[in-house]
Design a protein around this motif. Structure first.
Motif, PDB file in Angstrom:
ATOM      1  N   TYR A   1       0.871  -1.184   0.000  1.00 64.01           N
ATOM      2  CA  TYR A   1       0.000   0.000   0.000  1.00 64.01           C
ATOM      3  C   TYR A   1       0.897   1.220   0.000  1.00 64.01           C
ATOM      4  CZ  TYR A   1      -3.273   3.492   2.001  1.00 64.01           C
ATOM      5  OH  TYR A   1      -4.038   4.604   2.255  1.00 64.01           O
ATOM      6  N   ARG A   2       0.731   2.069  -1.002  1.00 67.73           N
ATOM      7  CA  ARG A   2       1.535   3.284  -1.117  1.00 67.73           C
ATOM      8  C   ARG A   2       0.620   4.484  -1.288  1.00 67.73           C
ATOM      9  NH1 ARG A   2       3.607   6.546  -5.209  1.00 67.73           N
ATOM     10  NH2 ARG A   2       5.703   7.394  -4.847  1.00 67.73           N
ATOM     11  N   ALA A   3       0.849   5.527  -0.500  1.00 65.74           N
ATOM     12  CA  ALA A   3       0.080   6.770  -0.622  1.00 65.74           C
ATOM     13  C   ALA A   3       1.059   7.935  -0.642  1.00 65.74           C
ATOM     14  CB  ALA A   3      -0.911   6.906   0.539  1.00 65.74           C
ATOM     15  N   ASP A   4       1.134   8.614  -1.772  1.00 64.59           N
ATOM     16  CA  ASP A   4       2.097   9.699  -1.968  1.00 64.59           C
ATOM     17  C   ASP A   4       1.334  11.015  -2.126  1.00 64.59           C
ATOM     18  OD1 ASP A   4       4.111  11.410  -2.752  1.00 64.59           O
ATOM     19  OD2 ASP A   4       4.885  10.128  -4.341  1.00 64.59           O
ATOM     20  N   LYS A   5       1.591  11.972  -1.225  1.00 65.89           N
ATOM     21  CA  LYS A   5       0.932  13.281  -1.247  1.00 65.89           C
ATOM     22  C   LYS A   5      -0.589  13.129  -1.246  1.00 65.89           C
ATOM     23  CE  LYS A   5       3.422  14.565  -4.879  1.00 65.89           C
ATOM     24  NZ  LYS A   5       4.455  13.499  -4.907  1.00 65.89           N
ATOM     25  N   VAL A   6      -1.087  12.350  -0.300  1.00 65.78           N
ATOM     26  CA  VAL A   6      -2.521  12.058  -0.207  1.00 65.78           C
ATOM     27  C   VAL A   6      -3.122  12.516   1.122  1.00 65.78           C
ATOM     28  CG1 VAL A   6      -4.243  10.193  -0.100  1.00 65.78           C
ATOM     29  CG2 VAL A   6      -2.394  10.089  -1.783  1.00 65.78           C
ATOM     30  N   PHE A   7      -2.465  12.163   2.232  1.00 66.35           N
ATOM     31  CA  PHE A   7      -3.098  12.309   3.538  1.00 66.35           C
ATOM     32  C   PHE A   7      -3.352  13.757   3.939  1.00 66.35           C
ATOM     33  CE2 PHE A   7      -2.744   7.925   3.686  1.00 66.35           C
ATOM     34  CZ  PHE A   7      -3.318   7.405   4.840  1.00 66.35           C
TER      35      PHE A   7
ATOM     36  N   VAL B   1       4.082   8.817   1.846  1.00 63.82           N
ATOM     37  CA  VAL B   1       5.023   9.858   1.417  1.00 63.82           C
ATOM     38  C   VAL B   1       4.260  11.174   1.335  1.00 63.82           C
ATOM     39  CG1 VAL B   1       6.650  10.609  -0.358  1.00 63.82           C
ATOM     40  CG2 VAL B   1       6.250   8.159   0.006  1.00 63.82           C
ATOM     41  N   GLY B   2       4.838  12.239   1.866  1.00 66.80           N
ATOM     42  CA  GLY B   2       4.165  13.524   1.725  1.00 66.80           C
ATOM     43  C   GLY B   2       4.868  14.639   2.458  1.00 66.80           C
ATOM     44  N   GLN B   3       4.500  15.861   2.091  1.00 68.27           N
ATOM     45  CA  GLN B   3       5.116  17.036   2.689  1.00 68.27           C
ATOM     46  C   GLN B   3       4.273  17.544   3.856  1.00 68.27           C
ATOM     47  OE1 GLN B   3       3.297  16.815  -0.068  1.00 68.27           O
ATOM     48  NE2 GLN B   3       3.083  18.796  -1.087  1.00 68.27           N
ATOM     49  N   ASP B   4       4.932  18.314   4.707  1.00 64.70           N
ATOM     50  CA  ASP B   4       4.247  19.052   5.763  1.00 64.70           C
ATOM     51  C   ASP B   4       4.046  20.464   5.210  1.00 64.70           C
ATOM     52  OD1 ASP B   4       3.869  20.785   8.062  1.00 64.70           O
ATOM     53  OD2 ASP B   4       4.453  19.073   9.297  1.00 64.70           O
ATOM     54  N   TRP B   5       2.804  20.867   4.999  1.00 60.16           N
ATOM     55  CA  TRP B   5       2.528  22.118   4.296  1.00 60.16           C
ATOM     56  C   TRP B   5       2.909  23.350   5.104  1.00 60.16           C
ATOM     57  CZ3 TRP B   5       0.339  23.222  -0.613  1.00 60.16           C
ATOM     58  CH2 TRP B   5       0.206  22.075  -1.427  1.00 60.16           C
ATOM     59  N   ASP B   6       3.079  23.202   6.395  1.00 65.65           N
ATOM     60  CA  ASP B   6       3.543  24.321   7.212  1.00 65.65           C
ATOM     61  C   ASP B   6       5.060  24.492   7.113  1.00 65.65           C
ATOM     62  OD1 ASP B   6       1.479  25.749   8.295  1.00 65.65           O
ATOM     63  OD2 ASP B   6       1.367  24.611  10.147  1.00 65.65           O
TER      64      ASP B   6
ATOM     65  N   PRO C   1      -3.073  19.490   6.988  1.00 62.63           N
ATOM     66  CA  PRO C   1      -1.854  20.023   6.381  1.00 62.63           C
ATOM     67  C   PRO C   1      -0.558  19.529   6.999  1.00 62.63           C
ATOM     68  CG  PRO C   1      -2.943  21.691   7.723  1.00 62.63           C
ATOM     69  CD  PRO C   1      -3.888  20.547   7.605  1.00 62.63           C
ATOM     70  N   ARG C   2      -0.617  19.108   8.272  1.00 57.37           N
ATOM     71  CA  ARG C   2       0.588  18.632   8.951  1.00 57.37           C
ATOM     72  C   ARG C   2       0.610  17.103   9.051  1.00 57.37           C
ATOM     73  NH1 ARG C   2      -0.885  23.467  10.151  1.00 57.37           N
ATOM     74  NH2 ARG C   2      -2.801  22.769  11.174  1.00 57.37           N
ATOM     75  N   ALA C   3       0.002  16.436   8.073  1.00 54.59           N
ATOM     76  CA  ALA C   3      -0.097  14.971   8.099  1.00 54.59           C
ATOM     77  C   ALA C   3       1.276  14.313   8.137  1.00 54.59           C
ATOM     78  CB  ALA C   3      -0.882  14.480   6.892  1.00 54.59           C
ATOM     79  N   GLY C   4       2.264  14.890   7.446  1.00 57.49           N
ATOM     80  CA  GLY C   4       3.586  14.272   7.378  1.00 57.49           C
ATOM     81  C   GLY C   4       4.174  13.990   8.745  1.00 57.49           C
ATOM     82  N   ARG C   5       4.064  14.947   9.648  1.00 56.71           N
ATOM     83  CA  ARG C   5       4.630  14.753  10.983  1.00 56.71           C
ATOM     84  C   ARG C   5       3.778  13.800  11.836  1.00 56.71           C
ATOM     85  NH1 ARG C   5       3.968  20.899  13.225  1.00 56.71           N
ATOM     86  NH2 ARG C   5       4.529  21.332  11.058  1.00 56.71           N
ATOM     87  N   GLN C   6       2.604  13.446  11.325  1.00 56.90           N
ATOM     88  CA  GLN C   6       1.696  12.552  12.051  1.00 56.90           C
ATOM     89  C   GLN C   6       1.745  11.112  11.548  1.00 56.90           C
ATOM     90  OE1 GLN C   6      -2.064  14.515  11.417  1.00 56.90           O
ATOM     91  NE2 GLN C   6      -1.533  16.274  12.679  1.00 56.90           N
ATOM     92  N   TYR C   7       2.494  10.869  10.466  1.00 58.17           N
ATOM     93  CA  TYR C   7       2.508   9.530   9.868  1.00 58.17           C
ATOM     94  C   TYR C   7       2.824   8.426  10.882  1.00 58.17           C
ATOM     95  CZ  TYR C   7       2.491  11.310   5.021  1.00 58.17           C
ATOM     96  OH  TYR C   7       2.173  11.895   3.829  1.00 58.17           O
ATOM     97  N   ARG C   8       3.850   8.649  11.685  1.00 57.60           N
ATOM     98  CA  ARG C   8       4.287   7.597  12.605  1.00 57.60           C
ATOM     99  C   ARG C   8       3.162   7.210  13.559  1.00 57.60           C
ATOM    100  NH1 ARG C   8       6.656   6.883  17.707  1.00 57.60           N
ATOM    101  NH2 ARG C   8       8.080   5.079  17.767  1.00 57.60           N
ATOM    102  N   ASN C   9       2.523   8.196  14.161  1.00 60.75           N
ATOM    103  CA  ASN C   9       1.468   7.890  15.118  1.00 60.75           C
ATOM    104  C   ASN C   9       0.220   7.332  14.446  1.00 60.75           C
ATOM    105  OD1 ASN C   9       2.949   8.575  17.385  1.00 60.75           O
ATOM    106  ND2 ASN C   9       2.296  10.704  17.364  1.00 60.75           N
TER     107      ASN C   9
END
Length: 256
Positions: free
Chosen positions: A110-116, A142-147, A173-181
């Motif tokens: 399962y791969r999600a790039d710039k989605v969350f 995979v994704g960026q943190d928009w902030d 917008p801050r999904a990237g930093r939330q991926y782990r949790n």
């Protein structure tokens, strides 16, 4: 606006977005980042791997070249039309991340790039990923943190305002930093997180800056004159070979 005019505007907007995505995807650093995401999937030849939010389908085609049954999933029929035109031999399905058209435990990757970052309830999408993955299957986000988008500008305060205002209009917008949790909360194991920063200096990326400034202006965070002056400065930088955008991309991987 007539229906025909709306269709023309939608087509123009889609083509503009595709141009930005193509310019970004073709950078060597972006190519390396995609390759790293494929590596983290621990691909098993012949197994099914889904690419969520596949857009124009480049990653789906690249995964298929690596010997797996790759399926692209996207809720946007316009993007899927573009994907099918570009990669006619590859499979695509119309669906959102929260409701995937796959049976329980039926996929290996399962791969999600710039989605969350566009999802209002990323936890629902993560639970859906856990549902469709077979035991031992791999998830990669995979994704960026928009902030955290960094743009060189003469007006740092205005740039911060534009970046944060655009971020606040997104679902998460801050999904990237939330991926782990998110992965941990959904019962995944062996969770790892990496950060890869991509630098953009190509004038083609001016379209990205317009996509930041215009929504910030529409939301009232900045006025029309401020947005125009900021974009004029960025255009001048691009023309002089001085455009600079740096975006940190988070890459999280885990096992089901």
């Amino acid at each position: 606006m007539s229906r025909n005019q709306e269709a023309v505007e939608e087509h123009r907007d889609t083509q503009s977005l595709l141009a930005v995505l193509d310019a970004a995807d073709q950078l060597p650093s972006a190519t390396r980042l995609r390759a790293r995401s494929y590596e983290l999937l621990s691909l098993v030849p012949g197994s099914t791997v889904v690419d969520i939010g596949c857009g124009a389908g480049r990653a789906v085609a690249e995964l298929a070249e690596r010997g797996v049954h790759a399926v692209g999933v996207d809720p946007d029929p316009v993007m899927l039309t573009a994907a099918r035109e570009r990669w006619a031999a590859t499979e695509f399905r119309e669906a959102g991340a929260e409701n995937l058209p796959f049976a329980d435990g039926s996929v290996r990757g399962y791969r999600a790039d710039k989605v969350f970052h566009v999802l209002r309830e990323p936890g629902r999408a993560m639970a859906e990923a856990r549902r469709v993955l077979a035991p031992g299957g791999r998830a990669v986000l995979v994704g960026q943190d928009w902030d955290a988008i960094m743009i060189d500008s003469d007006d740092a305060a205005l740039t911060r305002t534009i970046v944060h205002a655009r971020a606040d209009l997104l679902g998460t917008p801050r999904a990237g930093r939330q991926y782990r949790n998110l992965l941990l909360d959904s019962g995944f194991d062996d969770v790892t997180v990496e950060v890869h920063t991509i630098v953009f200096t190509d004038p083609a990326m001016l379209s990205l800056l317009t996509r930041l400034a215009e929504p910030a202006c529409m939301s009232g965070a900045v006025d029309r004159d401020q947005a125009d002056e900021w974009l004029i400065e960025q255009r001048r930088r691009a023309e002089g070979g001085r455009l600079f955008i740096a975006i940190p991309f988070f890459v999280a991987a885990a096992s089901a």
